[in-house]
Each structure stands twice: as C-alpha cells, then as structure tokens.
Write an enzyme that holds these catalytic residues in place. Structure first.
Site, PDB file in Angstrom:
ATOM      1  N   GLY A   1       0.778  -1.202   0.019  1.00 29.00           N
ATOM      2  CA  GLY A   1       0.208  -0.093   0.045  1.00 29.00           C
ATOM      3  C   GLY A   1       0.722   1.319  -0.120  1.00 29.00           C
TER       4      GLY A   1
ATOM      5  CE  LYS B   1      -0.284  -7.531  -0.224  1.00 27.51           C
ATOM      6  NZ  LYS B   1      -0.026  -7.363   1.102  1.00 27.51           N
TER       7      LYS B   1
END
Ligand code: HSE
Length: 434
Positions: free
Chosen positions: A135, A206
């Site tokens: 993030g 990810k």
C-alpha cells in the site's frame, strides 16, 4: 481545465482512506493537477447507513455499482471492493463504458491483470494498480518508471504486514505463534481467518504482480512456491540469533542460470541485512539491478491512509491523462507485452539450510541424522543445542552447507521416518544477500 469526476466503489478501510484524503487534501491535489478531482458517486452495500463526512452532499450514494459505473459524469472508477467476484464484473463493465479504472485489488490483478490491461488498452482507457502491493510504498511507480532503464536481476521483499508483525513480536517477546496471533486477532490486526496472511497467499499474489513488472513475465500465483509461518517457534529465533540471523517471511524472485525462481517462505536472513530491520507491520522491497545495483523501498504495507495515498495518486495520474492526453501510455505491468513464464522449480535452488529438530532424546540421534545427510553429500556446518530440560521434547539445530532444495527435501523426508522425531524437521533456507 475541467474537473475530473471519480466514482468510488467499496467503502471499507481503503475506500474510507481514499475519500478522507480526497476531501482533506483537495486543495493541494488541485494545485498539483491544475483542476479538481471531484467525488461524484460512491457505492457500497451499506452506503445508506453510513454518515460519510468526506463525501460531497450532492454526490450519488448507491448500493448498485452498475448505476455508478454508468453515471454519465463519472470519468474514473476506483474499484476498492477486493476479491475476484464483483470486482471482475465491475472492471469489465467500466471498460465497456470507456472509463478508466484505479484498483487496489492484488488478487484479481495477480490472476488476470495482464488480460484486463489488454482489454483496457484496446478500449483506450487506463488501468492503475499501485495500491495492490505494499500500500504505502510506491513500488509500481519505481518498477514501471523510476528504474525502468535497469535490468532487474533479483528482488526480495517483506510483503505481508500481518505475518511480519507476528514474527517480530515472537522475536522480541519470546511468545509462541499461537499466542501472538490470538493477540493480533483480538486487536484487529489479524483477520479471524488468518490463512491468507500467515500461510503466505496474500504475499504470493503481491510477488506475482511485482515479478511481472520487474521481469516482464506473466506469472500465475500458483506457480510460486509458498510456505507460511505457522511452524516457526520462539526458539527458532533464539537459534537464528546464535547464528547471527533472524527469520522473516521472504518473497524472493531471482534470475538464475535455470531461469526465474520465485518463492514465498520463511527464511533465515543475516541480522546485518537491511531487510532484518523491517519490523512490525511494515513492508519493504529490495531490488537489485544489473546496472544501478541495489535500491530499497520501505513503508507501511496497509492501512486506510497509506493505501489511500496510493489510490489517490493513481487517480491523479489517470485524471491528468484524461485532461492532458497521453497517447504513449506506460503499461501498469511496465512492459508493453508480458512473456509467458515457464515455472522453474525452487528445488533447483542452492542454499545453506537451517534444520531444526524436536526429538525424544536418546543416544545416537546426531549420528543417524548426519548419516542421512552424508548419504546425500550434504556437508554439516554446525550443530547447536541450547539448554533445555524437556529431554522427551528436545529442540536442536543442524546447519548445512549449500545444497539443493531437492536434496534437503529428500533428506528431511527420510528423517521424518525416524522414531525419535516428534515432528518432521523444519528446513529453512539461509538466504544470501541479493
Ligand atoms: N493483509 C495484508 C497484510 C494487507 O497483512 O499485509 C493487505 O494486503
């Protein structure tokens, strides 16, 4: 210049952070862009029960994402729902309506992002996904543009804040995995079902995305070797420290002679390495380029505000393009076309290993274990045994010289048959520096 209008779907943590930043930072955002980003519509199943102080009074509030996507004033759709069900339909619909998309969805981007981008580019719209990985760290921008001139040879990351928090709390307090997980759940840091985080699946999605950007290959998450952190004990940290190491859930991608090897697994890393300093819920990515050598990126991996910054920055980039035009668009995957990844098994990888045993003590144990290692030409490096008074459940460690994962798997499978072992050996690679 005319304002750009945004529709936000999903008003959970990321959605609320995004709206708060768009509201509270609107002046600076306007100064940077030369026009305003206006929230014109918001959508969530519970939208009518929410007070939404950061949403303009005249914005459409709807429980129907189709209404938001079709809204004639919405230029960009922020998909902050997550998962692969509604999110996929919503993105397809936005493409159909010719509206650009900003998404925080790692799962969908890891599985289908490259195909979605193909359709987006044909439809003449943009797709931005900075918030899908780590993030608060602008790692997409770095790989897509900041160091795109380099040839990346390796990447190592800590990409799951929950598991990093659990490991570093176990390390500092000496508590068990179960105790720290239960506490993290009680505090709301870990999900009631913690599997995605502690079994490595969140980190694997990810890594699949980052590796596509870094190496230009279309990577299916299930092609990445994954192992979680449930078997790590506080004693493993004591032994790792004796060896000058610590333990982290390491996401690794390396170009080798055999090809690109990818893994998400707990590993010993030297305490002196910069990754070992990444503690608590922080994330980090270490990238090695052939020309520019090492660069390191650190920050919060999750949370409404850090992830909200990533979403808003993507909205700004996409809005600038809508207003100013940018025919030579950079692919969100950093490559005009991704190649097909031919998975290379992690069993080919050479590493020194940490082997931790729990045994019902009796004479001759080390001799038997050493015999199995010797029969596979695996050289012993060290044998460690910290004081312990539970002889029927005695932990000790053998470290071995660099060998293949295949040889270690065969040796530990044979060892697992031995009657004095209370559980199969725990084998952790000792990661070399990048
Ligand atoms: N659950 C993730 C983590 C955050 O613990 O890092 C969202 O990707």
């Amino acid at each position: 210049m005319k304002d750009v209008h945004v529709g936000v779907v999903g008003l959970g943590n990321v959605g609320s952070g995004t709206l708060a930043i768009l509201h509270k930072n609107c002046e600076q955002i306007g100064q940077k862009l030369g026009f305003q980003l206006r929230v014109t519509a918001v959508c969530s199943r519970s939208v009518h029960g929410l007070s939404l102080p950061d949403v303009p009074a005249d914005a459409l509030r709807t429980t129907d994402w189709r209404e938001l996507v079709a809204h004639p004033r919405v230029d960009v759709v922020a998909e902050l729902v997550g998962g692969t069900g509604v999110a996929r339909e919503l993105i397809e619909s936005a493409i159909g309506h010719g509206k650009s998309i900003v998404t925080a969805n790692k799962e969908l981007m890891a599985l289908e992002g490259a195909d979605i981008w193909d359709r987006a580019i044909k439809a003449g719209i943009n797709l931005a996904m900075e918030a899908s990985v780590a993030g608060g760290i602008p790692i997409h921008a770095v790989l897509r543009e900041g160091i795109s001139g380099d040839r990346i040879v390796a990447l190592a990351g800590i990409l799951n804040g929950t598991s990093n928090y659990i490991l570093t709390e176990m390390e500092s307090r000496g508590d068990s995995f179960d105790a720290v997980l239960a506490e993290a759940q009680a505090l709301g840091y870990a999900e009631a079902d913690p599997s995605a985080d502690v079994d490595g699946f969140d980190a694997r999605s990810k890594l699949a995305i980052l590796s596509a950007l870094a190496f230009g290959e279309r990577i299916t998450p299930s092609d990445i070797f994954v192992e979680g952190i449930r078997r790590i004990t506080a004693q493993d940290f004591d032994y790792a420290h004796q060896l000058g190491h610590t333990i982290r859930l390491v996401c690794s991608a390396r170009q080798t002679e055999q090809g690109l090897i990818l893994s998400v697994r707990p590993a010993l890393i030297p305490q002196s390495t910069i990754l070992a300093g990444v503690k608590g819920a922080y994330n980090a990515v270490w990238v090695k380029g052939q020309f520019g050598a090492d660069t390191f990126y650190y920050g919060r991996g999750a949370g409404p505000n850090p992830t909200g910054v990533a979403v808003v920055s993507d909205l700004m980039r996409v809005a600038r393009e809508i207003r100013c035009g940018s025919p030579e668009r950079v692919s969100p995957f950093a490559h005009e076309r991704l190649g097909e990844y031919r998975p290379v098994s992690v069993t080919l990888q050479h590493r020194p290993y940490y082997l931790r045993f729990r045994v019902d003590d009796r004479p001759g144990i080390i001799a038997e274990l050493a015999g199995i290692l010797a029969s596979r030409h695996i050289g012993l490096e060290a044998v460690l045994q910290l004081p312990c008074d539970t002889k029927h459940d005695l932990p000790f460690v053998i470290t071995v010289e660099s060998t293949t994962e295949q040889a270690i798997r065969e040796a530990t499978a044979e060892m697992s048959q031995l009657s004095f072992l209370r559980e199969p050996p725990l084998a952790l690679p000792m990661e070399p520096p990048l």
